[in-house]
Scaffold this motif. Structure first.
Motif, PDB file in Angstrom:
ATOM      1  N   TRP A 114       0.815  -1.217   0.000  1.00 25.16           N
ATOM      2  CA  TRP A 114       0.000   0.000   0.000  1.00 25.16           C
ATOM      3  C   TRP A 114       0.851   1.270   0.000  1.00 25.16           C
ATOM      4  O   TRP A 114       0.359   2.358  -0.322  1.00 25.16           O
ATOM      5  CB  TRP A 114      -0.935  -0.007   1.211  1.00 25.16           C
ATOM      6  CG  TRP A 114      -2.243   0.691   0.952  1.00 25.16           C
ATOM      7  CD1 TRP A 114      -2.628   1.917   1.406  1.00 25.16           C
ATOM      8  CD2 TRP A 114      -3.343   0.193   0.190  1.00 25.16           C
ATOM      9  NE1 TRP A 114      -3.901   2.212   0.972  1.00 25.16           N
ATOM     10  CE2 TRP A 114      -4.368   1.164   0.224  1.00 25.16           C
ATOM     11  CE3 TRP A 114      -3.568  -0.994  -0.526  1.00 25.16           C
ATOM     12  CZ2 TRP A 114      -5.585   1.002  -0.426  1.00 25.16           C
ATOM     13  CZ3 TRP A 114      -4.783  -1.149  -1.163  1.00 25.16           C
ATOM     14  CH2 TRP A 114      -5.771  -0.167  -1.115  1.00 25.16           C
ATOM     15  N   TYR A 127      -8.177  -0.310   2.225  1.00 22.98           N
ATOM     16  CA  TYR A 127      -7.047  -1.235   2.250  1.00 22.98           C
ATOM     17  C   TYR A 127      -7.441  -2.535   2.962  1.00 22.98           C
ATOM     18  O   TYR A 127      -8.366  -2.570   3.787  1.00 22.98           O
ATOM     19  CB  TYR A 127      -5.852  -0.590   2.965  1.00 22.98           C
ATOM     20  CG  TYR A 127      -6.201   0.137   4.240  1.00 22.98           C
ATOM     21  CD1 TYR A 127      -6.439  -0.541   5.428  1.00 22.98           C
ATOM     22  CD2 TYR A 127      -6.309   1.528   4.259  1.00 22.98           C
ATOM     23  CE1 TYR A 127      -6.765   0.129   6.592  1.00 22.98           C
ATOM     24  CE2 TYR A 127      -6.633   2.204   5.422  1.00 22.98           C
ATOM     25  CZ  TYR A 127      -6.862   1.497   6.583  1.00 22.98           C
ATOM     26  OH  TYR A 127      -7.196   2.145   7.744  1.00 22.98           O
ATOM     27  N   VAL A 150      -0.115   0.394   5.872  1.00 23.86           N
ATOM     28  CA  VAL A 150      -1.320   1.196   5.654  1.00 23.86           C
ATOM     29  C   VAL A 150      -1.461   2.184   6.805  1.00 23.86           C
ATOM     30  O   VAL A 150      -0.724   2.127   7.788  1.00 23.86           O
ATOM     31  CB  VAL A 150      -2.584   0.308   5.534  1.00 23.86           C
ATOM     32  CG1 VAL A 150      -2.485  -0.592   4.317  1.00 23.86           C
ATOM     33  CG2 VAL A 150      -2.784  -0.524   6.791  1.00 23.86           C
TER      34      VAL A 150
END
Length: 215
Positions: A114, A127, A150
């Motif tokens: 991510w 996410y 994330v």
């Protein structure tokens, strides 16, 4: 030995959690005027690549400065979850696939890839996140910490921070968010170091996280 930096650079235009003010890096002293340079840093305690202790959620629980320094260094394992799409769950299948390593690791770190969205609106999207079984495994196996690339261990839509609450209710554990470069670490056990600032009653802190890989 190979050392990999797992930390995003702090800057005034960096992504921050929705509703949080971005950091300010103000020049306080200059070479021309003062003979040296100094910068006034103004930021929230959960800025950038950072660490949460139990005191982030629960009053009276452990703050970062109360942890022994050994809490922040240990055997890490990066678990590749890059095949997951937006909003999908990280299940025990990912743990069980590398269970022999996961059981001995002190830090479980989930790699979603991510960080490629860092600096874009997509970084705040849906996410992947861990499910209840994975949360239970982390708690029951007494890990020192859990990390991700994330902005939060809870989905962005969960304002109640349910996973934070479960992890911190009784366990002496830390959560590391906004990690970077996890794809460079590989899938073997390595030495993970994530050192927070030591300030009084710290509910969280930016960290410098690194991976140390043996040749």
């Amino acid at each position: 030995m190979k050392i990999i930096d797992l930390t995003h650079t702090i800057s005034e235009d960096m992504p921050v959690y929705p509703g949080t003010e971005p950091p300010k890096l103000q020049t306080a002293n200059t070479y021309e005027k003062d003979g040296f340079k100094e910068t006034l840093l103004t930021m929230f305690s959960h800025t950038g690549t950072h660490m949460d202790p139990p005191a982030h959620i629960y009053a009276g629980r452990t703050t970062l400065d109360e942890f022994p320094i050994t809490q922040f260094v240990g055997k890490g394992l990066v678990i590749d979850c890059t095949d997951l799409n937006e909003g999908q769950l990280i299940t025990m299948d990912y743990i069980n696939h590398v269970r022999d390593k996961a059981d001995v690791a002190e830090f479980i770190i989930f790699y979603m890839g991510w960080d490629k969205h860092w600096g874009t609106d997509a970084y705040f999207g849906d996410y992947p996140y861990i499910d209840e079984e994975v949360t239970k495994y982390i708690i029951e196996s007494n890990k020192k910490g859990v990390g991700l690339d994330v902005i939060g261990i809870d989905p962005i839509s969960d304002g109640n921070l349910s996973i934070h609450h479960k992890l911190f209710a009784e366990n002496e554990i830390v959560v590391i968010e906004n990690l970077a470069n996890l794809g460079q670490v590989g899938n073997e056990i390595f030495t993970f170091c994530a050192l927070p600032l030591k300030y009084l009653s710290s509910d969280g802190s930016p960290i410098r996280a690194i991976a140390i890989l043996e040749n």
